[in-house]
Enzyme design. Structure first.
Site, PDB file in Angstrom:
ATOM      1  N   LYS A 149       0.798  -1.229   0.000  1.00 15.93           N
ATOM      2  CA  LYS A 149       0.000   0.000   0.000  1.00 15.93           C
ATOM      3  C   LYS A 149       0.829   1.277   0.000  1.00 15.93           C
ATOM      4  CE  LYS A 149      -4.513  -1.122   0.397  1.00 15.93           C
ATOM      5  NZ  LYS A 149      -5.640  -0.473  -0.270  1.00 15.93           N
ATOM      6  N   ASP A 194      -7.965  -0.207   6.867  1.00 15.97           N
ATOM      7  CA  ASP A 194      -8.012  -1.443   7.639  1.00 15.97           C
ATOM      8  C   ASP A 194      -6.656  -1.722   8.272  1.00 15.97           C
ATOM      9  OD1 ASP A 194      -6.347  -3.621   5.963  1.00 15.97           O
ATOM     10  OD2 ASP A 194      -7.334  -2.222   4.618  1.00 15.97           O
TER      11      ASP A 194
END
Length: 408
Positions: A81, A128
């Site tokens: 990410k 998350d």
């Protein structure tokens, strides 16, 4: 979407229709990708992540090659990410400085001179875990602040890892999509900069930069396959949460290969299959999944498709699969317990679902129709992407050691 305990799929039969109306992938063309990779190469922590060959598994599943790009090594953050978040932050700061991204390096952004010009900035996001950790890391490296909101049920270990990067981070009592709205509200009210990997009407520029940033990993993978002397992939399995990651990889493949693009399959958890639901509706629009999304695939527990990503997934994906949690758990166990001389890969729940579904498609009789439709056979070169390592080590051990979420 009636049975969430069963693998469900939809095959896109209209890919060759209305080509002139399809979403453009020009924002992922070679010139832009080269700039993105140059920016990422400027990080002192940058290294190309491994592309592992699972030769023994390929023999067992009766395909030619299985490759897995292992993003658990990315910047020592255990997930891919950071590629998107760091590039988006770089683009944002470059524009504030009146520069093109090609004129700036991460080291220059870290300099006291640049910090003096830019002043104090707070980057805000909902996550998350993996995206938020990347944003927190990039903000800390640049001497800036970050605020991170996590949905209810988030792992305490993931929260602590984000806090270790210097973020003001907390777990909310909201689902993912409502946590995104909370982050957006906070940014608006506190003069912060929202850096979110989802998009909606009126918020699409930064999410587009994030999609572009993810493409470094697929460009690396293509180079690695060429270096191996192998043919290009015939199939690519992609995890789809809001759709940004999947859109990055699929958009890159479309921009690079056009009509020779690999067959590309979207995979989602049954509890949060908003891309699959949108494909089933067949009206061209994104459709949300609402309510709680109790899946072990925390990185994919997203109910509202990204407006930027959805157009690419709608127009170019070959198939959409919704699958229960045991599919991801099986993938984790296969990667953690390899055959013969195949390398061991530590993969988290969201990272392993691609291999889990591939193994079941090739092994289960009731999925042979899907295998035939996807042309998965002895000539298939399959690329998978391990998007995360054991970002929740306790959860990883419960699945791999103790056998939680058995396949049958």
């Amino acid at each position: 979407m009636a049975n969430k305990n069963k693998i469900q799929y939809a095959v896109n039969n209209s890919l060759k229709e209305n080509n002139h109306n399809k979403t453009s992938t020009a924002f992922l063309d070679k010139e832009i990708i080269d700039k993105i990779r140059t920016f990422h190469k400027g990080f002192s922590q940058y290294e190309i992540t491994p592309l592992q060959s699972l030769d023994e598994l390929a023999k067992k599943l009766e395909v030619k090659n299985i490759w897995i790009k292992d993003e658990s090594y990315r910047f020592n953050l255990n997930a891919f990410k950071v590629l998107g978040g760091s590039y988006a932050i770089g683009k944002y700061l470059a524009e504030k400085l009146g520069l093109d991204i090609s004129e700036i390096t991460f080291d220059k952004l870290k300099s006291e001179e640049t910090k003096t010009i830019l002043g104090d900035i707070t980057f805000v996001t909902a996550t998350d875990g993996n995206h938020g950790r990347g944003i927190a890391w990039a903000a800390r490296e640049l001497g800036q602040k970050s605020v991170v909101y996590m949905p209810k049920g988030s792992s305490q270990i993931r929260l602590e890892n984000i806090r270790k990067e210097g973020a003001d981070a907390s777990i909310t009592d909201l689902n993912y999509d409502d946590s995104v709205r909370l982050a957006s509200k906070y940014a608006d009210e506190n003069n912060g900069v929202l850096v979110q990997d989802s998009s909606w009407e009126g918020y699409e520029e930064i999410p587009t930069w994030i999609i572009q940033g993810y493409a470094t990993l697929i460009d690396e993978a293509m180079d690695q396959i060429i270096e191996k002397g192998e043919d290009m992939p015939t199939h690519v399995f992609l995890q789809a949460g809001v759709g940004s990651f999947a859109a990055s990889i699929l958009g890159y493949l479309e921009a690079r290969f056009k009509e020779n693009r690999p067959i590309t399959i979207m995979v989602e958890p049954s509890e949060a299959a908003c891309i699959y639901k949108s494909a089933l509706e067949n009206d061209g629009n994104p459709h949300a999944v609402t309510g709680d999304m109790p899946t072990i695939m925390a990185g994919l527990a997203c109910g509202e498709p990204s407006t930027v990503g959805w157009g690419i997934l709608r127009d170019y994906a070959n198939a959409y699969i919704s699958c229960p949690d045991y599919v991801a758990a099986k993938g984790m166990r296969i990667l953690g317990n390899p055959l013969g001389n195949d390398p061991r890969v530590i993969s988290g729940e969201s990272g392993a679902v691609g291999l889990g579904i591939l193994s079941l498609i090739k092994e289960q009789e009731d999925l042979q129709e899907l295998a035939n439709k996807l042309k998965l056979d002895k000539n298939s070169n399959i690329l998978l992407i391990n998007t995360e390592g054991d970002t929740d080590p306790d959860g990883y051990r419960r699945i791999v050691w103790d056998g939680e979420y058995p396949s049958f």
